[in-house]
Motif scaffolding. Sequence first.
Motif, PDB file in Angstrom:
ATOM      1  N   LEU A  91     -20.459  30.749   2.783  1.00 26.23           N
ATOM      2  CA  LEU A  91     -20.604  29.484   2.074  1.00 26.23           C
ATOM      3  C   LEU A  91     -21.947  29.415   1.368  1.00 26.23           C
ATOM      4  O   LEU A  91     -22.962  29.862   1.910  1.00 26.23           O
ATOM      5  CB  LEU A  91     -20.505  28.310   3.056  1.00 26.23           C
ATOM      6  CG  LEU A  91     -19.188  28.164   3.803  1.00 26.23           C
ATOM      7  CD1 LEU A  91     -19.299  27.068   4.857  1.00 26.23           C
ATOM      8  CD2 LEU A  91     -18.049  27.863   2.834  1.00 26.23           C
ATOM      9  N   VAL A  92     -21.947  28.820   0.167  1.00 29.62           N
ATOM     10  CA  VAL A  92     -23.162  28.642  -0.619  1.00 29.62           C
ATOM     11  C   VAL A  92     -23.562  27.179  -0.586  1.00 29.62           C
ATOM     12  O   VAL A  92     -22.737  26.296  -0.808  1.00 29.62           O
ATOM     13  CB  VAL A  92     -22.947  29.086  -2.084  1.00 29.62           C
ATOM     14  CG1 VAL A  92     -24.139  28.717  -2.955  1.00 29.62           C
ATOM     15  CG2 VAL A  92     -22.672  30.581  -2.149  1.00 29.62           C
ATOM     16  N   TYR A  93     -24.852  26.949  -0.312  1.00 26.25           N
ATOM     17  CA  TYR A  93     -25.453  25.625  -0.402  1.00 26.25           C
ATOM     18  C   TYR A  93     -26.377  25.649  -1.612  1.00 26.25           C
ATOM     19  O   TYR A  93     -27.454  26.237  -1.566  1.00 26.25           O
ATOM     20  CB  TYR A  93     -26.256  25.304   0.866  1.00 26.25           C
ATOM     21  CG  TYR A  93     -25.411  25.170   2.107  1.00 26.25           C
ATOM     22  CD1 TYR A  93     -25.106  23.914   2.613  1.00 26.25           C
ATOM     23  CD2 TYR A  93     -24.919  26.286   2.766  1.00 26.25           C
ATOM     24  CE1 TYR A  93     -24.329  23.773   3.757  1.00 26.25           C
ATOM     25  CE2 TYR A  93     -24.142  26.155   3.904  1.00 26.25           C
ATOM     26  CZ  TYR A  93     -23.848  24.905   4.396  1.00 26.25           C
ATOM     27  OH  TYR A  93     -23.073  24.773   5.519  1.00 26.25           O
ATOM     28  N   ASP A  94     -25.908  25.059  -2.708  1.00 26.19           N
ATOM     29  CA  ASP A  94     -26.690  24.971  -3.937  1.00 26.19           C
ATOM     30  C   ASP A  94     -26.889  23.493  -4.212  1.00 26.19           C
ATOM     31  O   ASP A  94     -25.932  22.769  -4.508  1.00 26.19           O
ATOM     32  CB  ASP A  94     -25.951  25.652  -5.091  1.00 26.19           C
ATOM     33  CG  ASP A  94     -26.686  25.585  -6.415  1.00 26.19           C
ATOM     34  OD1 ASP A  94     -27.694  24.849  -6.520  1.00 26.19           O
ATOM     35  OD2 ASP A  94     -26.254  26.263  -7.366  1.00 26.19           O
ATOM     36  N   LEU A  95     -28.116  23.033  -4.117  1.00 24.03           N
ATOM     37  CA  LEU A  95     -28.412  21.620  -4.282  1.00 24.03           C
ATOM     38  C   LEU A  95     -28.320  21.160  -5.737  1.00 24.03           C
ATOM     39  O   LEU A  95     -28.443  19.972  -6.014  1.00 24.03           O
ATOM     40  CB  LEU A  95     -29.786  21.308  -3.699  1.00 24.03           C
ATOM     41  CG  LEU A  95     -29.890  21.566  -2.194  1.00 24.03           C
ATOM     42  CD1 LEU A  95     -31.340  21.593  -1.747  1.00 24.03           C
ATOM     43  CD2 LEU A  95     -29.105  20.541  -1.415  1.00 24.03           C
ATOM     44  N   ASP A  96     -28.101  22.077  -6.664  1.00 23.71           N
ATOM     45  CA  ASP A  96     -28.028  21.751  -8.088  1.00 23.71           C
ATOM     46  C   ASP A  96     -26.635  21.916  -8.679  1.00 23.71           C
ATOM     47  O   ASP A  96     -26.440  21.677  -9.864  1.00 23.71           O
ATOM     48  CB  ASP A  96     -29.011  22.624  -8.871  1.00 23.71           C
ATOM     49  CG  ASP A  96     -30.434  22.385  -8.444  1.00 23.71           C
ATOM     50  OD1 ASP A  96     -30.869  21.222  -8.457  1.00 23.71           O
ATOM     51  OD2 ASP A  96     -31.106  23.355  -8.075  1.00 23.71           O
ATOM     52  N   THR A  97     -25.665  22.315  -7.889  1.00 25.73           N
ATOM     53  CA  THR A  97     -24.345  22.599  -8.443  1.00 25.73           C
ATOM     54  C   THR A  97     -23.467  21.357  -8.516  1.00 25.73           C
ATOM     55  O   THR A  97     -23.671  20.394  -7.773  1.00 25.73           O
ATOM     56  CB  THR A  97     -23.623  23.694  -7.632  1.00 25.73           C
ATOM     57  OG1 THR A  97     -22.464  24.118  -8.351  1.00 25.73           O
ATOM     58  CG2 THR A  97     -23.212  23.214  -6.249  1.00 25.73           C
ATOM     59  N   PHE A 123     -20.137  20.997  -1.966  1.00 23.29           N
ATOM     60  CA  PHE A 123     -21.313  21.328  -1.149  1.00 23.29           C
ATOM     61  C   PHE A 123     -20.926  21.243   0.313  1.00 23.29           C
ATOM     62  O   PHE A 123     -20.609  20.160   0.794  1.00 23.29           O
ATOM     63  CB  PHE A 123     -22.442  20.337  -1.443  1.00 23.29           C
ATOM     64  CG  PHE A 123     -23.724  20.670  -0.730  1.00 23.29           C
ATOM     65  CD1 PHE A 123     -24.626  21.540  -1.294  1.00 23.29           C
ATOM     66  CD2 PHE A 123     -24.019  20.111   0.492  1.00 23.29           C
ATOM     67  CE1 PHE A 123     -25.823  21.853  -0.652  1.00 23.29           C
ATOM     68  CE2 PHE A 123     -25.201  20.422   1.154  1.00 23.29           C
ATOM     69  CZ  PHE A 123     -26.095  21.286   0.573  1.00 23.29           C
ATOM     70  N   PRO A 124     -20.887  22.377   1.028  1.00 19.78           N
ATOM     71  CA  PRO A 124     -21.069  23.732   0.522  1.00 19.78           C
ATOM     72  C   PRO A 124     -19.824  24.216  -0.214  1.00 19.78           C
ATOM     73  O   PRO A 124     -18.769  23.603  -0.150  1.00 19.78           O
ATOM     74  CB  PRO A 124     -21.304  24.538   1.799  1.00 19.78           C
ATOM     75  CG  PRO A 124     -20.555  23.799   2.861  1.00 19.78           C
ATOM     76  CD  PRO A 124     -20.631  22.342   2.480  1.00 19.78           C
ATOM     77  N   CYS A 125     -19.986  25.351  -0.844  1.00 21.65           N
ATOM     78  CA  CYS A 125     -18.931  25.949  -1.660  1.00 21.65           C
ATOM     79  C   CYS A 125     -18.666  27.360  -1.145  1.00 21.65           C
ATOM     80  O   CYS A 125     -19.605  28.058  -0.756  1.00 21.65           O
ATOM     81  CB  CYS A 125     -19.411  25.992  -3.110  1.00 21.65           C
ATOM     82  SG  CYS A 125     -18.269  26.752  -4.256  1.00 21.65           S
ATOM     83  N   SER A 126     -17.420  27.784  -1.158  1.00 25.00           N
ATOM     84  CA  SER A 126     -17.142  29.165  -0.757  1.00 25.00           C
ATOM     85  C   SER A 126     -17.847  30.110  -1.732  1.00 25.00           C
ATOM     86  O   SER A 126     -17.941  29.820  -2.935  1.00 25.00           O
ATOM     87  CB  SER A 126     -15.643  29.449  -0.731  1.00 25.00           C
ATOM     88  OG  SER A 126     -15.145  29.620  -2.035  1.00 25.00           O
ATOM     89  N   LEU A 127     -18.340  31.212  -1.230  1.00 26.88           N
ATOM     90  CA  LEU A 127     -19.015  32.187  -2.084  1.00 26.88           C
ATOM     91  C   LEU A 127     -18.059  32.694  -3.159  1.00 26.88           C
ATOM     92  O   LEU A 127     -18.467  32.903  -4.300  1.00 26.88           O
ATOM     93  CB  LEU A 127     -19.579  33.347  -1.261  1.00 26.88           C
ATOM     94  CG  LEU A 127     -20.268  34.440  -2.057  1.00 26.88           C
ATOM     95  CD1 LEU A 127     -21.460  33.888  -2.845  1.00 26.88           C
ATOM     96  CD2 LEU A 127     -20.715  35.573  -1.142  1.00 26.88           C
ATOM     97  N   VAL A 137     -32.750  28.957  -6.456  1.00 23.23           N
ATOM     98  CA  VAL A 137     -32.712  29.264  -5.026  1.00 23.23           C
ATOM     99  C   VAL A 137     -31.516  28.567  -4.398  1.00 23.23           C
ATOM    100  O   VAL A 137     -31.303  27.372  -4.599  1.00 23.23           O
ATOM    101  CB  VAL A 137     -34.010  28.811  -4.322  1.00 23.23           C
ATOM    102  CG1 VAL A 137     -34.009  29.264  -2.863  1.00 23.23           C
ATOM    103  CG2 VAL A 137     -35.239  29.348  -5.044  1.00 23.23           C
ATOM    104  N   ILE A 138     -30.743  29.346  -3.632  1.00 26.44           N
ATOM    105  CA  ILE A 138     -29.594  28.823  -2.896  1.00 26.44           C
ATOM    106  C   ILE A 138     -29.690  29.281  -1.444  1.00 26.44           C
ATOM    107  O   ILE A 138     -30.473  30.186  -1.119  1.00 26.44           O
ATOM    108  CB  ILE A 138     -28.258  29.281  -3.517  1.00 26.44           C
ATOM    109  CG1 ILE A 138     -28.142  30.816  -3.489  1.00 26.44           C
ATOM    110  CG2 ILE A 138     -28.105  28.733  -4.929  1.00 26.44           C
ATOM    111  CD1 ILE A 138     -26.781  31.359  -3.927  1.00 26.44           C
ATOM    112  N   LEU A 139     -28.879  28.663  -0.594  1.00 26.80           N
ATOM    113  CA  LEU A 139     -28.772  29.081   0.802  1.00 26.80           C
ATOM    114  C   LEU A 139     -27.371  29.627   1.010  1.00 26.80           C
ATOM    115  O   LEU A 139     -26.386  29.031   0.553  1.00 26.80           O
ATOM    116  CB  LEU A 139     -29.029  27.892   1.733  1.00 26.80           C
ATOM    117  CG  LEU A 139     -29.047  28.200   3.225  1.00 26.80           C
ATOM    118  CD1 LEU A 139     -30.204  29.135   3.572  1.00 26.80           C
ATOM    119  CD2 LEU A 139     -29.142  26.909   4.030  1.00 26.80           C
ATOM    120  N   LEU A 140     -27.272  30.757   1.681  1.00 27.48           N
ATOM    121  CA  LEU A 140     -25.999  31.416   1.935  1.00 27.48           C
ATOM    122  C   LEU A 140     -25.748  31.456   3.435  1.00 27.48           C
ATOM    123  O   LEU A 140     -26.590  31.943   4.195  1.00 27.48           O
ATOM    124  CB  LEU A 140     -26.033  32.838   1.357  1.00 27.48           C
ATOM    125  CG  LEU A 140     -24.792  33.702   1.522  1.00 27.48           C
ATOM    126  CD1 LEU A 140     -23.594  33.093   0.805  1.00 27.48           C
ATOM    127  CD2 LEU A 140     -25.066  35.108   1.005  1.00 27.48           C
TER     128      LEU A 140
END
Length: 180
Positions: free
Chosen positions: A74-80, A84-88, A63-66
Motif C-alpha cells: 500500500l502507498v501512503y501519498d499525502l498529495d494524491t 489513502f492508502p492506495c494499492s501499489l 516522498v511517499i510511504l510504502l
Amino acid sequence: MRTPWSEENIWKLCESLRNRSDQPVSIDEFFVVFISNDAKRTPLWMQRSRRGSDEFVLWDYHVILLHVAQDQSLVYDLDTTLPFPCSLEIYVQDALRADEMLRQCYRRMFRVVRADAYLAHFASDRSHMKTPAGDWIHIPPSYPCIHTAESTMNIYDFISMDPARGWGHVLDYEQFVRKF
C-alpha cells in the motif's frame, strides 16, 4: 511546484506508526520512498495540485510511504487524489505511469529507506525551503525542525539518487515495480 514539507509529513506519519501501541503491524513493514531524478524534474499524475487525471505535476522530488504486507503493498501519498492508502498496483498504473512513455530526462529513480532508518537518520533545518533572500517559500510547520544527534541537515542525502550517497537503496522504475 512541490507541496511543502512532504518529507516531514511522512516522517511524522512514520513516528505515529512507530509510537502506536495498538498498531497491528510492525514499523519494519514500512519504507519511505523518495522519488526524484538527476534533473529534479519528476512527473507524477493524480496529484492534488492538478485537477485532471491526465495532467501531471513536475516535482523536484516527492516522498511517499510504502507498506509492504504479505497480501499487498500500500502507498501512503499525502498529495494524491487516489484513495489513502492506495494499492501499489493502482498507484503505479495511475500516478507513476510507465517510464518508457517519458523522455529520458524525466525518468524517475526511487530511494527506498526503511522507515525505522528514516526516523533515526533524517534531519532538516528547512533551509531548502527559503529563498536566497531568506524568506520562506512556504510557511513551515509549527513543530521544531527534525534533527538527530549527528545532523541538523541531511535532506540532500535522501533526495540524491546517487547510490553511493545517503541511506537505503536507489532503484530505477523497473527495479522498483519488480521489487514491490
